[in-house]
Structure formats: C-alpha cells, structure tokens
Design a protein around this motif. Structure first.
Motif, PDB file in Angstrom:
ATOM      1  N   ARG A 193       0.847  -1.183   0.000  1.00 16.75           N
ATOM      2  CA  ARG A 193       0.000   0.000   0.000  1.00 16.75           C
ATOM      3  C   ARG A 193       0.886   1.237   0.000  1.00 16.75           C
ATOM      4  O   ARG A 193       1.752   1.380   0.853  1.00 16.75           O
TER       5      ARG A 193
ATOM      6  N   CYS B  33      -6.794  -0.058  -3.201  1.00 19.74           N
ATOM      7  CA  CYS B  33      -7.063   0.209  -4.628  1.00 19.74           C
ATOM      8  C   CYS B  33      -5.838   0.839  -5.304  1.00 19.74           C
ATOM      9  O   CYS B  33      -5.531   0.520  -6.447  1.00 19.74           O
TER      10      CYS B  33
ATOM     11  N   LEU C 160      -3.338  -2.016  -5.924  1.00 19.20           N
ATOM     12  CA  LEU C 160      -3.759  -2.857  -7.043  1.00 19.20           C
ATOM     13  C   LEU C 160      -3.621  -2.115  -8.373  1.00 19.20           C
ATOM     14  O   LEU C 160      -3.231  -2.711  -9.379  1.00 19.20           O
ATOM     15  N   ALA C 161      -3.930  -0.819  -8.369  1.00 18.04           N
ATOM     16  CA  ALA C 161      -3.797  -0.029  -9.591  1.00 18.04           C
ATOM     17  C   ALA C 161      -2.340   0.040 -10.041  1.00 18.04           C
ATOM     18  O   ALA C 161      -2.040  -0.099 -11.229  1.00 18.04           O
TER      19      ALA C 161
ATOM     20  N   ALA D  93      -5.499   4.801 -10.034  1.00 16.91           N
ATOM     21  CA  ALA D  93      -6.183   4.466  -8.788  1.00 16.91           C
ATOM     22  C   ALA D  93      -7.666   4.799  -8.888  1.00 16.91           C
ATOM     23  O   ALA D  93      -8.504   4.080  -8.331  1.00 16.91           O
TER      24      ALA D  93
ATOM     25  N   MET E  55      -9.464   1.947 -10.539  1.00 16.27           N
ATOM     26  CA  MET E  55      -9.602   0.809  -9.634  1.00 16.27           C
ATOM     27  C   MET E  55     -10.684   1.081  -8.587  1.00 16.27           C
ATOM     28  O   MET E  55     -11.461   0.186  -8.245  1.00 16.27           O
ATOM     29  N   ARG E  56     -10.765   2.315  -8.110  1.00 13.06           N
ATOM     30  CA  ARG E  56     -11.798   2.659  -7.130  1.00 13.06           C
ATOM     31  C   ARG E  56     -13.190   2.576  -7.730  1.00 13.06           C
ATOM     32  O   ARG E  56     -14.129   2.100  -7.087  1.00 13.06           O
TER      33      ARG E  56
ATOM     34  N   PHE F 137     -14.139  -1.017  -8.010  1.00 15.86           N
ATOM     35  CA  PHE F 137     -14.515  -1.557  -6.706  1.00 15.86           C
ATOM     36  C   PHE F 137     -15.926  -1.119  -6.327  1.00 15.86           C
ATOM     37  O   PHE F 137     -16.744  -1.931  -5.891  1.00 15.86           O
TER      38      PHE F 137
ATOM     39  N   GLN G 105     -17.302  -8.156  -1.085  1.00 19.78           N
ATOM     40  CA  GLN G 105     -16.326  -7.158  -1.518  1.00 19.78           C
ATOM     41  C   GLN G 105     -15.690  -6.417  -0.344  1.00 19.78           C
ATOM     42  O   GLN G 105     -14.469  -6.211  -0.323  1.00 19.78           O
TER      43      GLN G 105
ATOM     44  N   TYR H 197     -11.780  -6.375   0.780  1.00 22.40           N
ATOM     45  CA  TYR H 197     -11.012  -5.132   0.922  1.00 22.40           C
ATOM     46  C   TYR H 197     -10.309  -5.098   2.282  1.00 22.40           C
ATOM     47  O   TYR H 197      -9.126  -4.777   2.366  1.00 22.40           O
TER      48      TYR H 197
END
Length: 66
Positions: free
Chosen positions: A6, A17, A20-21, A28, A31-32, A35, A45, A49
C-alpha cells in the motif's frame, strides 16, 4: 514483478485500490470505480477489501527479499 504494498501517498482509505492499480498499471481512480461498481453485485467485496488491507504491507514497512 513489483511486490504489492500500500503506497504511503495517494491513499483514500487504506491504499488497497492504489496498490492494485499500481500493480496492474492503471489509475487508482479506475480501480476505485471498479470496486464501487462491484459493490452493486452480491458478494463479500468489503470483507475482501479489509483482508487485503491487513495482508498488504504499508510501503514504508514492506519487507525486501534477501
């Protein structure tokens, strides 16, 4: 391959996120949005997270391979 961690900057809540992005080479924000869209579907989910938040180390605390 980069290790999932992170980031220290660019976090909104936990940085999952953003991590992962960075790993998948997207923004980001994208990715958000993905999600949030996935939250409209049934499934765990939010639990996923939280689990990733716990499992991904913070960038400053990420261990390096020897």
């Amino acid at each position: 391959m980069s290790r999932l961690a992170r980031p220290a900057e660019g976090r909104m809540i936990g940085g999952v996120c953003a991590a992962l992005a960075r790993r998948f080479g997207t923004s980001a924000t994208t990715m958000r949005v993905l999600f949030l869209a996935s939250c409209l579907l049934p499934g765990p989910q939010f639990l996923l997270y939280i689990a990733l938040w716990i499992l991904f180390p913070s960038e400053g605390k990420a261990r390096t391979a020897w």
